[in-house]
Design a protein around this motif. Structure first.
Motif, mmCIF file in Angstrom:
data_model
loop_
_atom_site.group_PDB
_atom_site.id
_atom_site.type_symbol
_atom_site.label_atom_id
_atom_site.label_comp_id
_atom_site.label_asym_id
_atom_site.label_seq_id
_atom_site.Cartn_x
_atom_site.Cartn_y
_atom_site.Cartn_z
ATOM 1 N N ILE A 72 0.925 -1.163 0.214
ATOM 2 C CA ILE A 72 -0.013 0.030 -0.298
ATOM 3 C C ILE A 72 0.699 1.356 -0.131
ATOM 4 O O ILE A 72 2.061 0.954 1.135
ATOM 5 N N GLY A 73 1.132 1.782 -0.962
ATOM 6 C CA GLY A 73 1.859 3.236 -1.071
ATOM 7 C C GLY A 73 2.862 2.481 -2.463
ATOM 8 O O GLY A 73 3.910 2.111 -1.545
ATOM 9 N N VAL A 74 2.759 2.781 -3.074
ATOM 10 C CA VAL A 74 4.007 2.372 -4.133
ATOM 11 C C VAL A 74 5.456 3.616 -4.858
ATOM 12 O O VAL A 74 4.461 4.158 -5.491
ATOM 13 N N GLY A 75 5.955 4.277 -3.172
ATOM 14 C CA GLY A 75 6.462 5.191 -4.138
ATOM 15 C C GLY A 75 8.214 4.022 -4.034
ATOM 16 O O GLY A 75 8.038 3.158 -3.672
ATOM 17 N N LEU A 76 8.687 5.529 -3.100
ATOM 18 C CA LEU A 76 10.021 4.591 -3.322
ATOM 19 C C LEU A 76 10.417 3.866 -2.436
ATOM 20 O O LEU A 76 10.971 2.834 -2.687
ATOM 21 N N ILE A 77 9.688 3.895 -1.518
ATOM 22 C CA ILE A 77 10.141 2.629 0.031
ATOM 23 C C ILE A 77 9.594 1.377 -0.275
ATOM 24 O O ILE A 77 10.135 0.381 -1.054
ATOM 25 N N GLY A 78 7.781 1.495 -0.974
ATOM 26 C CA GLY A 78 7.563 0.139 -0.992
ATOM 27 C C GLY A 78 8.086 -0.137 -2.277
ATOM 28 O O GLY A 78 7.984 -0.971 -2.889
ATOM 29 N N GLY A 79 7.993 0.990 -3.028
ATOM 30 C CA GLY A 79 8.310 0.249 -4.643
ATOM 31 C C GLY A 79 10.150 -0.434 -4.405
ATOM 32 O O GLY A 79 9.918 -1.830 -5.114
ATOM 33 N N SER A 80 10.827 0.322 -3.548
ATOM 34 C CA SER A 80 11.769 -0.588 -3.483
ATOM 35 C C SER A 80 11.602 -1.618 -3.155
ATOM 36 O O SER A 80 11.979 -3.026 -3.654
ATOM 37 N N LEU A 81 10.905 -2.092 -1.889
ATOM 38 C CA LEU A 81 10.691 -3.658 -1.714
ATOM 39 C C LEU A 81 9.867 -3.993 -2.075
ATOM 40 O O LEU A 81 11.094 -5.785 -1.909
ATOM 41 N N ALA A 82 9.494 -3.490 -3.220
ATOM 42 C CA ALA A 82 8.636 -4.333 -4.167
ATOM 43 C C ALA A 82 9.547 -5.783 -4.756
ATOM 44 O O ALA A 82 10.025 -6.308 -4.852
ATOM 45 N N VAL A 83 10.713 -4.608 -5.315
ATOM 46 C CA VAL A 83 11.425 -4.700 -6.378
ATOM 47 C C VAL A 83 12.361 -5.919 -5.337
ATOM 48 O O VAL A 83 12.718 -7.327 -6.076
ATOM 49 N N GLU A 84 12.966 -6.170 -3.700
ATOM 50 C CA GLU A 84 13.570 -6.500 -3.295
ATOM 51 C C GLU A 84 12.717 -7.886 -3.293
ATOM 52 O O GLU A 84 13.908 -8.506 -3.218
ATOM 53 N N LEU A 85 11.739 -7.875 -3.027
ATOM 54 C CA LEU A 85 10.776 -9.147 -2.372
ATOM 55 C C LEU A 85 10.654 -9.650 -3.294
ATOM 56 O O LEU A 85 11.625 -11.264 -3.391
ATOM 57 N N ARG A 86 11.112 -9.249 -4.830
ATOM 58 C CA ARG A 86 10.492 -10.313 -6.188
ATOM 59 C C ARG A 86 12.417 -10.225 -6.193
ATOM 60 O O ARG A 86 11.919 -11.976 -6.787
ATOM 61 N N SER A 87 12.557 -10.264 -6.368
ATOM 62 C CA SER A 87 14.258 -10.787 -6.860
ATOM 63 C C SER A 87 15.097 -11.940 -5.563
ATOM 64 O O SER A 87 16.195 -12.620 -6.266
#
Lengths: 298, 298
Positions: free
Chosen positions: B15-30
């Motif tokens: 919830i909230g796909v900004g710098l922090i949320g978006g970057s964490l999503a990228v890390e979770l996936r990678s």
């Protein structure tokens, strides 16, 4: 610019061969503005280094001996010491010698120095804002004065020809030159330079005291605290001198700042979201406008 | 570390796909920690960007719809909004779902959120100190969490297994993890982060007011003012929220700071050189000790 307008000095004496004095010596030589440069200072080791690097042609710890016969004297010592060294130099200075200082406070320096300058000797007060805080690859390839401001603060007593010669020296060193009266200078620098230093020192002490073990608190800091504390590593001696020499305007700016901080604190205390946001927006607008006006950012 | 200890989530809702949320999503996936990521936000354009970049697999503006069936919910919205979105999500969350926030204030968030979390759903409060202020070539090649601190502030109510899972997520994202109670966190960050921001905003407003035409004053500024004003370009909305959520400690630190600044001002007013120098030396010593302890400098 035509070379015919460039000043030329047979003998330049640089009192205080530090970053500013030493760099200016290098510029004077590389621009062919002087035949000879004498470095004068209190520390033998530093003088020997300057000599061995070819920054100066000879060195001495004796001010009167060093300045004898000089037609340019650069005084690059802490602001509280400028009048002292000029007092030592004065008896042997002969017209039409030019004295220039590079101090970051101007009114108090001028008031102390002008009465000491012998008839026919010409004092020109200057303040180069050296780019010593530049970092990155670009900074290594240019001198500390290149594309930086140099403020000249002539008085009614300042000789016009000497002012022009000094202006040429700084222009050839790469500076952008601005002229203003000493009081305006001191008020501006109280705000943009001296006040930030007072705040930085105070912030570090505040956090150290709040944390008990300062290292622990700072471990958790990000860029904000790091930026602030950088200038808190500046020389305590130099900044004490500046405080004394520009105390009136520094105190005025500290008062202005404290009042505003108090207002913000009250807004926070009573949870006034609109009031807080308005303060922040005002500041952000000013800061953002600086960027859009071509301020260089890393 | 053994892969067998890594957590795995079937569906992650950010919830909230900004710098922090978006970057964490990228890390979770990678790191292969999740099968599916849903991006939830208010702004369609931003969500579509995240979708097209592959940061998330699907997007929605409906919180309840987005979090349904998720076993990990990352709440990366302004601190004042965290409880609101969790209130919207709560009715559809099912055990053993983990909720983690990334807010920079912890006590007020925990107090607001814990009563909202359904039985069996597990809330873990975190504060990653993202390296968003890093600059230079190195910064471009590493994520915002790499080698940065992430503070976890579990409470007596925090599920141990959920805490371990969240710890693993941040460790795999490259963070160095520190655990402390929420009140300690809030006091430390009031000092090292919130106070500097209050000061930066106030300094810019002070100089702008003192100069009348702010651009003119700032023309003469060197690194000190530039460093201070950088953080005054931070989001007014975000910082207003932080002020409200951590007002008690921010006001305490502002009081501490104001008292010290007042002391320094009095030393300057009465020309107490030794007193001034001592204040500066104390600060410089703390600052220099930070450098020698391996603080990274540009």
């Amino acid at each position: 610019m035509s070379n015919s307008t460039n000043p030329h000095f047979k003998k330049t004496a640089v009192i205080g061969v530090g970053l500013i004095g030493g760099s200016l010596a290098v510029e004077l030589r590389s621009e062919g503005l002087t035949d000879e440069i004498v470095g004068i200072g209190r520390g033998r080791a530093n003088l020997e280094t300057a000599l061995s690097l070819g920054v100066v042609d000879s060195v001495t710890t004796d001010v009167a001996q060093g300045v004898e016969g000089a037609d340019l004297v650069v005084v690059s010592v802490p602001v509280l010491k400028i009048a002292d060294v000029i007092r030592m130099a004065a008896p042997v200075l002969t017209p039409p010698c030019i004295i220039m200082d590079v101090g970051s406070v101007k009114k108090a320096v001028i008031d102390a120095v002008e009465p000491l300058v012998p008839e026919g000797v010409r004092f020109v007060p200057t303040h180069p804002i050296a780019g010593t805080e530049d970092s990155g690859a670009g900074a290594a390839f240019k001198g500390p004065f290149k594309d930086r401001l140099c403020v000249l603060t002539p008085t009614d007593n300042t000789d016009k020809e000497a002012l022009e010669a000094v202006r040429s020296v700084w222009r050839l060193a790469g500076s952008n030159i601005v002229e203003m009266d000493a009081v305006t200078h001191d008020r501006i620098f109280a705000a943009v330079s001296h006040l930030p230093h007072m705040i930085a020192y105070t912030l570090v002490n505040t956090v150290a005291a709040a944390g008990g073990d300062e290292t622990d608190m700072v471990r958790f800091s990000a860029g904000g605290f790091r930026d602030f504390t950088r200038i808190a590593s500046s020389s305590p001696e130099m900044w004490t001198d500046i405080c004394v020499m520009n105390s009136e305007f520094i105190v005025e700016m500290m008062d202005n700042f404290s009042s505003r901080l108090e207002v913000l604190k009250r807004l926070i205390s009573r949870g006034d979201l609109d009031g807080i946001k308005e303060e922040f927006r005002k500041a952000k607008k000013v800061r953002d406008s600086l960027i859009s006006e071509g301020w260089d950012e890393e």
